[in-house]
Scaffold this active site. Structure first.
Site, mmCIF file in Angstrom:
data_model
loop_
_atom_site.group_PDB
_atom_site.id
_atom_site.type_symbol
_atom_site.label_atom_id
_atom_site.label_comp_id
_atom_site.label_asym_id
_atom_site.label_seq_id
_atom_site.Cartn_x
_atom_site.Cartn_y
_atom_site.Cartn_z
ATOM 1 N N HIS A 23 -37.094 -34.905 -14.880
ATOM 2 C CA HIS A 23 -36.272 -35.514 -13.840
ATOM 3 C C HIS A 23 -36.037 -36.969 -14.220
ATOM 4 C CE1 HIS A 23 -34.301 -35.289 -10.028
ATOM 5 N NE2 HIS A 23 -34.974 -36.308 -9.529
ATOM 6 N N LYS A 168 -27.031 -34.606 -4.827
ATOM 7 C CA LYS A 168 -27.136 -36.053 -5.001
ATOM 8 C C LYS A 168 -27.323 -36.352 -6.475
ATOM 9 C CE LYS A 168 -30.713 -38.991 -3.815
ATOM 10 N NZ LYS A 168 -31.622 -39.577 -2.820
ATOM 11 N N LYS A 170 -28.115 -38.950 -9.491
ATOM 12 C CA LYS A 170 -28.718 -40.221 -9.839
ATOM 13 C C LYS A 170 -27.759 -40.973 -10.755
ATOM 14 C CE LYS A 170 -32.707 -40.039 -7.726
ATOM 15 N NZ LYS A 170 -33.030 -41.036 -6.674
ATOM 16 N N ASP A 199 -26.868 -41.843 -5.874
ATOM 17 C CA ASP A 199 -27.948 -42.798 -5.614
ATOM 18 C C ASP A 199 -28.036 -43.742 -6.803
ATOM 19 O OD1 ASP A 199 -30.173 -44.200 -4.889
ATOM 20 O OD2 ASP A 199 -31.534 -42.483 -4.804
ATOM 21 N N GLU A 225 -25.817 -44.201 -2.003
ATOM 22 C CA GLU A 225 -27.155 -44.656 -1.629
ATOM 23 C C GLU A 225 -27.557 -45.878 -2.448
ATOM 24 O OE1 GLU A 225 -29.997 -41.502 -1.539
ATOM 25 O OE2 GLU A 225 -31.720 -42.838 -1.698
ATOM 26 N N ASP A 250 -32.083 -47.152 1.160
ATOM 27 C CA ASP A 250 -33.374 -46.558 0.775
ATOM 28 C C ASP A 250 -34.349 -47.670 0.388
ATOM 29 O OD1 ASP A 250 -35.474 -45.034 -0.067
ATOM 30 O OD2 ASP A 250 -34.450 -44.070 -1.741
ATOM 31 N N LYS A 274 -38.542 -42.045 4.065
ATOM 32 C CA LYS A 274 -39.568 -41.274 3.365
ATOM 33 C C LYS A 274 -40.887 -41.583 4.060
ATOM 34 C CE LYS A 274 -37.148 -41.980 -0.995
ATOM 35 N NZ LYS A 274 -37.033 -42.834 -2.190
ATOM 36 N N GLU A 328 -33.616 -34.230 1.684
ATOM 37 C CA GLU A 328 -33.681 -33.907 0.246
ATOM 38 C C GLU A 328 -35.114 -33.480 -0.073
ATOM 39 O OE1 GLU A 328 -32.789 -37.441 -2.030
ATOM 40 O OE2 GLU A 328 -34.411 -38.561 -1.084
HETATM 41 MN MN MN Z 1 -33.062 -43.274 -3.216
#
Ligand code: MN
Length: 374
Positions: A23, A168, A170, A199, A225, A250, A274, A328
């Site tokens: 990831h 989403k 990155k 994001d 984001e 975030d 989160k 998510e």
């Molecule tokens: Mn984020």
């Protein structure tokens, strides 16, 4: 008063859970997710579990499983021992007198307290948060920073399987113009069949964001984001005012005070909450309440938790009336090993609340032993 609720042991274990695929974030990548499990045991023989986890390492917010383990064992455990698990408010206040920041470490402890308390009462954790206003949340899938054909193929496979309807991406690992072209290609391929969000993980400055983000909005990207660094909330507000699509905060949002500042400045249309970065379930509820009062919905965001931390975030997202912007919470789906005895239930693009007391998740002791770091 029932003495069975006294905390008589606090233990921690670090595991490295292998992932199905590497990831990639803007500045970090991982092929295994390090996780700190915190176990809080009561004299009545009930054990609650919490999870300390950050995405890949300390690049996101300065904490790591290694720092969390030291904080919990050396500084937090002595505050907890001998106290009652149902005194979560006073316990966390006293923990904060000893440890100023370290919200990820505190979240692991706070969730373990709730799990133990709920198990001792025989109720689910969401009951301690006021009850569930929903029993499942939609789950967006996160795509990495790989080239467009790679992420399109992965997204289409998820769509075909009926697993996720939004994705989403990155961004921030490439030159901005190249990165924007990559996302335009992905958005073009997924137009009309799936929602695409991006994001930036705080990688662009104000001018880069103002220059490049309008093209993403034109390409059909539905949400952006955290384009700029977390502390630059005036810039975030300016970007939000100029963009026709929602901006989600975030890295700029970790405390209820942050939420109030963001709301006052109109800096975000959606809050990414989160339970990990915010210090636990109760602070997350407070942030979602500030958002709801300001007309800003909350998204159930992730630090890529295993089933324990994912369940904690799910209980929060189901108990917070303002958490109306999906989630998510895909962490366990990215992991190559099932850490729970009974997997969390993903169906119809949603993650469903588990039955059973506490978080409703039992860690598999054989898996914990197998992936435990020495
Ligand atoms: Mn984020």
């Amino acid at each position: 008063m029932n003495d069975d609720l006294r905390i008589d042991r606090v233990e921690t274990v670090v595991v490295d859970v292998p992932l199905r695929r590497p990831h990639r974030f803007a500045r970090a990548a991982m092929d295994a997710q390090p996780v700190l499990y915190v176990f809080v045991r009561t004299s009545g023989g009930v054990t609650g579990t919490g999870e300390g986890v950050v995405p890949a390492g300390p690049w996101w917010g300065g904490e790591s499983v290694e720092t969390m383990q030291v904080i919990v064992e050396r500084y937090v455990a002595p505050v907890l021992l001998g106290r009652r698990v149902d005194e979560v408010g006073p316990l966390m206040r006293d923990v904060t007198d000893v440890v100023a920041a370290n919200l990820f470490a505190k979240a692991a402890v706070e969730v373990a307290l709730h799990d133990a308390w709920a198990r001792a009462l025989g109720v689910p954790v969401h009951a301690l948060l006021g009850g569930a206003v929903r029993t499942s949340v939609p789950v967006t899938w996160a795509l990495g920073t790989e080239p467009a054909p790679v992420v399109v193929e992965e997204a289409l496979a998820k769509l075909d399987a009926g697993l996720h309807g939004t994705f989403k991406l990155k961004m921030g690992a490439l030159d901005p113009a190249v990165d924007v072209a990559r996302v335009e290609a992905v958005a073009d391929k997924l137009a009309g069949v799936a929602g695409v969000r991006v994001d930036l993980n705080a990688r662009w400055d104000r001018l880069t964001a103002l220059t490049h983000l309008p093209r993403l909005a034109e390409a059909g990207v539905e949400m952006v984001e955290q384009p700029v660094p977390g502390n630059e909330i005036e810039a975030l507000a300016e970007i939000n005012a100029r963009l026709p699509i929602p901006v989600m905060a975030d890295e700029s949002l970790r405390t209820p005070t942050d939420a109030l500042r963001l709301a006052r400045l109109g800096a975000a249309d959606v809050f990414a909450v989160k339970t990990t970065k915010c210090g636990g379930l109760r602070a997350s509820l407070e942030i979602a309440a500030v958002g709801a009062a300001a007309g800003v919905p909350t998204h159930g965001a992730t630090s890529i938790e295993s089933p324990v931390g994912t369940a904690a975030s799910l209980h929060f997202a189901c108990a917070a009336p303002g958490a109306t912007w999906g989630s998510e919470l895909f962490g366990p789906l990215l992991m190559a090993e099932e850490m729970a005895v009974e997997p969390l239930r993903y169906a119809d693009g949603h993650l469903h609340l588990p039955a059973g007391p506490g978080l409703g998740v039992e860690l598999d002791p054989d898996k914990v032993r197998a992936f435990r770091r020495d």
